[in-house]
Design a protein around this motif. Structure first.
Motif, PDB file in Angstrom:
ATOM      1  N   GLU A 119       6.813  -4.919  40.467  1.00  0.00           N
ATOM      2  CA  GLU A 119       7.853  -4.941  41.502  1.00  0.00           C
ATOM      3  C   GLU A 119       8.512  -6.306  41.638  1.00  0.00           C
ATOM      4  O   GLU A 119       9.727  -6.413  41.610  1.00  0.00           O
ATOM      5  CB  GLU A 119       7.244  -4.522  42.843  1.00  0.00           C
ATOM      6  CG  GLU A 119       6.829  -3.072  42.845  1.00  0.00           C
ATOM      7  CD  GLU A 119       6.373  -2.631  44.221  1.00  0.00           C
ATOM      8  OE1 GLU A 119       7.008  -3.003  45.215  1.00  0.00           O
ATOM      9  OE2 GLU A 119       5.359  -1.922  44.295  1.00  0.00           O
TER      10      GLU A 119
ATOM     11  N   ASN B  18      13.374  -9.708  35.807  1.00  0.00           N
ATOM     12  CA  ASN B  18      13.120  -9.206  37.169  1.00  0.00           C
ATOM     13  C   ASN B  18      13.792 -10.010  38.270  1.00  0.00           C
ATOM     14  O   ASN B  18      13.598 -11.223  38.360  1.00  0.00           O
ATOM     15  CB  ASN B  18      11.610  -9.173  37.432  1.00  0.00           C
ATOM     16  CG  ASN B  18      11.272  -8.767  38.867  1.00  0.00           C
ATOM     17  OD1 ASN B  18      11.503  -9.510  39.808  1.00  0.00           O
ATOM     18  ND2 ASN B  18      10.750  -7.561  39.029  1.00  0.00           N
TER      19      ASN B  18
ATOM     20  N   ASN C 182      14.050  -9.460  42.458  1.00  0.00           N
ATOM     21  CA  ASN C 182      13.689  -8.605  43.593  1.00  0.00           C
ATOM     22  C   ASN C 182      14.137  -9.311  44.863  1.00  0.00           C
ATOM     23  O   ASN C 182      13.691 -10.410  45.172  1.00  0.00           O
ATOM     24  CB  ASN C 182      12.175  -8.356  43.612  1.00  0.00           C
ATOM     25  CG  ASN C 182      11.800  -7.297  44.639  1.00  0.00           C
ATOM     26  OD1 ASN C 182      12.237  -7.353  45.799  1.00  0.00           O
ATOM     27  ND2 ASN C 182      11.008  -6.326  44.238  1.00  0.00           N
TER      28      ASN C 182
ATOM     29  N   SER D 128      14.290  -3.999  50.491  1.00  0.00           N
ATOM     30  CA  SER D 128      14.185  -4.642  49.180  1.00  0.00           C
ATOM     31  C   SER D 128      14.936  -3.877  48.096  1.00  0.00           C
ATOM     32  O   SER D 128      15.113  -2.664  48.168  1.00  0.00           O
ATOM     33  CB  SER D 128      12.713  -4.769  48.778  1.00  0.00           C
ATOM     34  OG  SER D 128      12.257  -3.537  48.260  1.00  0.00           O
TER      35      SER D 128
ATOM     36  N   ARG E 107      15.142  -3.925  43.768  1.00  0.00           N
ATOM     37  CA  ARG E 107      14.667  -4.487  42.508  1.00  0.00           C
ATOM     38  C   ARG E 107      15.686  -4.214  41.412  1.00  0.00           C
ATOM     39  O   ARG E 107      16.073  -3.065  41.184  1.00  0.00           O
ATOM     40  CB  ARG E 107      13.331  -3.873  42.109  1.00  0.00           C
ATOM     41  CG  ARG E 107      12.801  -4.451  40.784  1.00  0.00           C
ATOM     42  CD  ARG E 107      11.568  -3.732  40.292  1.00  0.00           C
ATOM     43  NE  ARG E 107      11.883  -2.394  39.812  1.00  0.00           N
ATOM     44  CZ  ARG E 107      10.985  -1.516  39.358  1.00  0.00           C
ATOM     45  NH1 ARG E 107       9.703  -1.847  39.358  1.00  0.00           N
ATOM     46  NH2 ARG E 107      11.345  -0.315  38.928  1.00  0.00           N
TER      47      ARG E 107
END
Lengths: 127, 395
Positions: B153, B296, B298, B350, B352
């Motif tokens: 995540e 990534n 996030n 959130s 991602r």
């Protein structure tokens, strides 16, 4: 996963906003659970002449808020109290099972706003 | 066709053309069962052996230390359950972290019901496990430490090599769920002292339905499935030859292009993060600023909810993911976001964005042009915020 009606009310929600000095206001839910709805009512002669809402939540929460406000606009206070999460969900052509709890939010917010209206009325009468 | 942008590579990736081509013959002309004695079987066996060899080399493992599985989840389940069952006379204590994938967490929870004791190590605000804490939790009854290589995540990369030194010294097995890390982190199971490592092909441009577990030679563990003699009697079932060939081709390709891909991804990712932070107020970056997966990003957006953002982005052709409760079907937001100390409300907001090799700088531009309007619209609707001059604040 969502019906076309849900998507329509999510993309173009009706009655978003606030009413200054509302005759009734109700807020339910909490940020912890991920949804909050606040409803503002303008009531004249026991009829809901205007309604606005603000919602923090997922698409289902926003769409049910929008649809619920549409269902009570122009209705009497008693008619508005008869609007349930079931009638809101049906008007949206259904919700995915995991999202059914979102529709309870709108029903509760409206009930709370009407309670607030009634309390204000009593205060006025009392004064 | 409408413009479509895929920013969800941590969920799955599109199969690489070269990988697909390597697989195709094993569906038709070379369809034999690797256990068969005839030429069809021999051809398939050869393909599986070659794939095992390739996969082993990428990890600096031995040929007979690679076991193919049906998924990353299967590899995680097997690693933990297999070690626990085979070593329960030695001890019943397992150490893992609070931010593991559910494939690890739920296996541990299941073992707790069977009498094992599990320590779920906390992480710091960036999602890092403290190796010192691993060391201090290891006791005489500890049999296994399972810490993921990189988080799915928030992208935080764990100090596995440091943890490996500790587990080796203490004589405890180390398992790492490397499902998100393979393809963007160089892995050397010897240098890092890893005893068991899980991976899944579809996360690095390989096919779905195939994973692998590296098991260091000599590791005591029970078989996963009983039946035929496949996978050295430890995982029965006819081999998924095309999948195995696909996994090996994909892992080799990913390793040889890793440095180049990472450089490109990091540049795009950082531009995306900086762009969002510049254009939108009240945004938090989740995960570690540097020790994170190259693709990534996030981010948490205050006052709004993740699923609303995902659907709004999808309507603009952008595919992303969220740790909000509404996207998981439960009432709580992601356990990872809560473990790094986010409040429920921030965790619900959130988003991602996991970039991959097929993304372009133009797509980053389009995203940065599209997102501010979406956030503004949802905030406008939210009872949680008051717009103030030059910023936002909670009501």
């Amino acid at each position: 996963m969502y019906s076309e009606k849900v998507m329509d009310h999510f993309i173009n929600p009706r009655n978003v906003g606030e009413i200054s000095e509302p005759d009734g206001v109700g807020e339910v839910g909490n940020a912890r659970c991920g949804d909050i709805m606040k409803v503002f009512l303008r009531i004249e002669d026991n009829v809901i002449v205007d309604v606005k809402f603000k919602t923090f939540g997922c698409a289902a929460a926003i769409a049910t808020s929008s649809m619920a406000t549409e269902l009570i606009k122009g209705k009497s206070v008693d008619e508005a109290l008869a609007v349930t999460n079931k009638s809101v969900t049906e008007a949206l052509d259904g919700l995915p099972p995991v999202k059914l709890h979102c529709s309870v939010l709108a029903e509760e917010a409206i009930q709370k706003a009407i309670e607030d209206f009634k309390e204000k009325q009593e205060t006025k009468v009392g004064a | 066709m409408k413009k479509r942008i895929y920013f969800d590579h941590a969920a799955t990736t599109a199969i690489n053309r070269e990988v697909l081509e390597a697989m195709l013959p094993y569906y038709s002309q070379e369809f034999g069962n690797p256990s068969s004695i005839h030429s069809y079987g021999q051809q398939a066996k050869k393909a599986v052996d070659q794939a095992r060899d390739k996969t082993a080399k990428v990890l600096n493992a031995g040929f007979d230390e690679i076991f193919f599985t049906g998924s990353g989840t299967e590899a995680d389940n097997w690693a933990i359950h297999g070690v626990a069952m085979a070593n329960k006379k030695k001890g019943n204590h397992i150490i893992t972290s609070a931010i593991e994938h559910h494939a690890v967490l739920y296996t541990c929870q299941r073992l707790e019901k069977a009498g094992f004791r599990v320590t779920y190590l906390p992480v710091d605000r960036y999602g890092l496990v403290d190796p010192k804490q691993v060391e201090s939790e290891i006791g005489p009854d500890t049999i296994l430490v399972s810490i993921m290589l990189a988080n799915n995540e928030i992208g935080t990369i764990q100090p596995i090599k440091e943890i490996g030194k500790i587990t080796k010294e203490k004589g405890v097995y180390l398992h790492t769920d490397a499902v998100q890390g393979v393809g963007s982190i160089a892995i050397d199971v010897c240098d890092m002292n890893i005893d068991l490592l899980s991976l899944s092909a579809h996360k690095f441009y390989g096919p779905k339905g195939i994973g692998a577990l590296y098991i260091r030679k000599g590791t005591k563990m029970t078989p996963l499935l009983y039946g035929g003699a496949q996978e050295r009697n430890r995982r029965a079932g006819t081999e998924n030859t095309p999948g195995i060939v696909g996994l090996a081709t994909a892992i080799e390709l990913a390793r040889s292009n890793m440095e180049e891909n990472n450089q490109r991804l990091i540049k795009m990712r950082d531009r995306l993060i900086d762009g969002v932070m510049t254009k939108i107020d009240n945004v938090v970056l989740n995960g570690h600023p540097e020790l994170r997966l190259p693709g990534n990003a996030n981010l948490s957006f205050e006052f709004i909810e993740g699923e609303s953002m995902l659907l709004s982005l999808d309507l603009k052709g952008i595919a992303a993911s969220s740790g909000s409760a509404c996207t998981s079907g439960s009432l709580d937001p992601s356990h990872v976001l809560l473990a790094i100390g986010l409040s429920h409300e921030i965790a619900h907001g959130s988003l991602r964005l996991s970039l991959g090799i097929d993304n372009t700088e133009e797509e980053i531009d389009y995203f940065l042009d599209t997102l501010p309007e979406i956030v503004a619209r949802l905030r406008e609707m939210s009872p949680l915020f008051l717009q103030k001059k030059g910023g936002y604040s909670y009501v």
